[in-house]
Design a protein around this motif. Structure first.
Motif, PDB file in Angstrom:
ATOM      1  N   ARG A  88      10.692   4.445  -1.664  1.00 18.02           N
ATOM      2  CA  ARG A  88      10.394   5.233  -0.468  1.00 18.02           C
ATOM      3  C   ARG A  88      11.668   5.548   0.315  1.00 18.02           C
ATOM      4  O   ARG A  88      11.839   6.661   0.806  1.00 18.02           O
ATOM      5  CB  ARG A  88       9.379   4.506   0.418  1.00 18.02           C
ATOM      6  N   LYS A  89      12.583   4.579   0.396  1.00 21.94           N
ATOM      7  CA  LYS A  89      13.864   4.818   1.085  1.00 21.94           C
ATOM      8  C   LYS A  89      14.673   5.874   0.339  1.00 21.94           C
ATOM      9  O   LYS A  89      15.278   6.754   0.958  1.00 21.94           O
ATOM     10  CB  LYS A  89      14.662   3.519   1.191  1.00 21.94           C
TER      11      LYS A  89
ATOM     12  N   ALA B  40      13.065   9.297   0.931  1.00 20.39           N
ATOM     13  CA  ALA B  40      13.318   9.731   2.313  1.00 20.39           C
ATOM     14  C   ALA B  40      14.754  10.228   2.461  1.00 20.39           C
ATOM     15  O   ALA B  40      15.005  11.271   3.079  1.00 20.39           O
ATOM     16  CB  ALA B  40      13.035   8.590   3.288  1.00 20.39           C
TER      17      ALA B  40
ATOM     18  N   CYS C 192       4.573   7.862   1.192  1.00 19.97           N
ATOM     19  CA  CYS C 192       3.570   7.034   0.523  1.00 19.97           C
ATOM     20  C   CYS C 192       3.573   7.393  -0.960  1.00 19.97           C
ATOM     21  O   CYS C 192       3.443   8.560  -1.319  1.00 19.97           O
ATOM     22  CB  CYS C 192       2.193   7.282   1.125  1.00 19.97           C
TER      23      CYS C 192
ATOM     24  N   ASP D 224       0.785  -1.231   0.000  1.00 18.80           N
ATOM     25  CA  ASP D 224       0.000   0.000   0.000  1.00 18.80           C
ATOM     26  C   ASP D 224       0.823   1.290   0.000  1.00 18.80           C
ATOM     27  O   ASP D 224       0.499   2.212  -0.722  1.00 18.80           O
ATOM     28  CB  ASP D 224      -0.994   0.003   1.160  1.00 18.80           C
ATOM     29  N   PRO D 225       1.884   1.391   0.825  1.00 14.96           N
ATOM     30  CA  PRO D 225       2.614   2.664   0.821  1.00 14.96           C
ATOM     31  C   PRO D 225       3.531   2.842  -0.392  1.00 14.96           C
ATOM     32  O   PRO D 225       4.049   3.926  -0.607  1.00 14.96           O
ATOM     33  CB  PRO D 225       3.431   2.628   2.115  1.00 14.96           C
TER      34      PRO D 225
ATOM     35  N   GLU E 162       9.275  -0.128  -1.553  1.00 15.54           N
ATOM     36  CA  GLU E 162      10.134   0.275  -0.439  1.00 15.54           C
ATOM     37  C   GLU E 162      11.461   0.904  -0.861  1.00 15.54           C
ATOM     38  O   GLU E 162      11.858   1.935  -0.297  1.00 15.54           O
ATOM     39  CB  GLU E 162      10.379  -0.893   0.513  1.00 15.54           C
TER      40      GLU E 162
ATOM     41  N   ALA F  73      11.842   9.248   7.882  1.00 16.12           N
ATOM     42  CA  ALA F  73      11.677   7.797   7.911  1.00 16.12           C
ATOM     43  C   ALA F  73      10.939   7.350   6.651  1.00 16.12           C
ATOM     44  O   ALA F  73       9.929   7.974   6.286  1.00 16.12           O
ATOM     45  CB  ALA F  73      10.896   7.380   9.154  1.00 16.12           C
ATOM     46  N   PRO F  74      11.395   6.299   5.983  1.00 16.07           N
ATOM     47  CA  PRO F  74      10.691   5.811   4.788  1.00 16.07           C
ATOM     48  C   PRO F  74       9.226   5.465   5.061  1.00 16.07           C
ATOM     49  O   PRO F  74       8.396   5.550   4.168  1.00 16.07           O
ATOM     50  CB  PRO F  74      11.480   4.564   4.391  1.00 16.07           C
ATOM     51  N   GLU F  75       8.916   5.122   6.306  1.00 18.33           N
ATOM     52  CA  GLU F  75       7.532   4.796   6.663  1.00 18.33           C
ATOM     53  C   GLU F  75       6.612   6.004   6.544  1.00 18.33           C
ATOM     54  O   GLU F  75       5.393   5.864   6.510  1.00 18.33           O
ATOM     55  CB  GLU F  75       7.466   4.248   8.098  1.00 18.33           C
ATOM     56  N   ARG F  76       7.184   7.209   6.483  1.00 20.93           N
ATOM     57  CA  ARG F  76       6.381   8.429   6.364  1.00 20.93           C
ATOM     58  C   ARG F  76       6.132   8.804   4.910  1.00 20.93           C
ATOM     59  O   ARG F  76       5.470   9.795   4.626  1.00 20.93           O
ATOM     60  CB  ARG F  76       7.079   9.584   7.079  1.00 20.93           C
TER      61      ARG F  76
END
Length: 168
Positions: free
Chosen positions: A58-59, A62, A81, A51-52, A55, A76-79
């Protein structure tokens, strides 16, 4: 000089589309060929991803944001999307973080992105969009403060969004 002023042609910013000469068709073609030639990448590239978003992308974003803005704490890559664009991202945000049974008004800077209004309407916020002008420093905060004060306490007993029918 003959005294006649020839104004420069206007630039249409309505859609926000780039000049076609800026579209990286050759680079996308090369990247696609490289990705689809690698079986480890091709399969996951052609399936629905997490979903985001992808990876490694995203990394990378970030890391770039952290370096570019010289942040004290890295992003953070988790932030991050990954979406299909501003319209899809806005629709996703509205579906997750808003509720047409609760939200009375949507305040938007004017002029605004031309696809915003239909996205809000599609998410049951028809008739709730409100305009906030800008001044030399950005959003006219005093105007917004006054309008928020005016509508404060004017809640509606009927919380059924326009265009939505209650099931019986």
């Amino acid at each position: 000089m003959n005294g006649h002023v020839h104004p420069k042609p206007l630039i249409n910013l309505l859609r926000g589309w780039p000049n076609p000469s800026l579209l990286p068709a050759a680079q996308i073609k090369a990247a696609s060929a490289a990705a689809l030639s690698n079986p480890e990448v091709a399969t996951s590239a052609l399936l629905y991803g997490p979903d985001p978003g992808y990876e490694p992308l995203r990394k990378g974003i970030a890391g770039w944001l952290s370096r570019f803005y010289q942040l004290k704490a890295p992003v953070a890559p988790e932030r991050i999307c990954i979406t299909g664009g501003a319209s899809q991202n806005l629709a996703s945000l509205l579906q997750v973080f808003s509720d047409p049974l609760y939200t009375r008004n949507i305040w938007l800077v004017s002029p605004t992105y031309f696809r915003v209004c239909p996205i809000f309407h599609d998410n049951a916020f028809h008739g709730r969009l409100r305009s906030v002008p800008e001044d030399d420093e950005g959003i006219d905060v005093e105007f917004l403060r006054q309008r928020l004060h005016e509508v404060e306490g004017k809640g509606s007993a009927d919380r059924t969004p326009q265009g939505v029918r209650q099931m019986s």
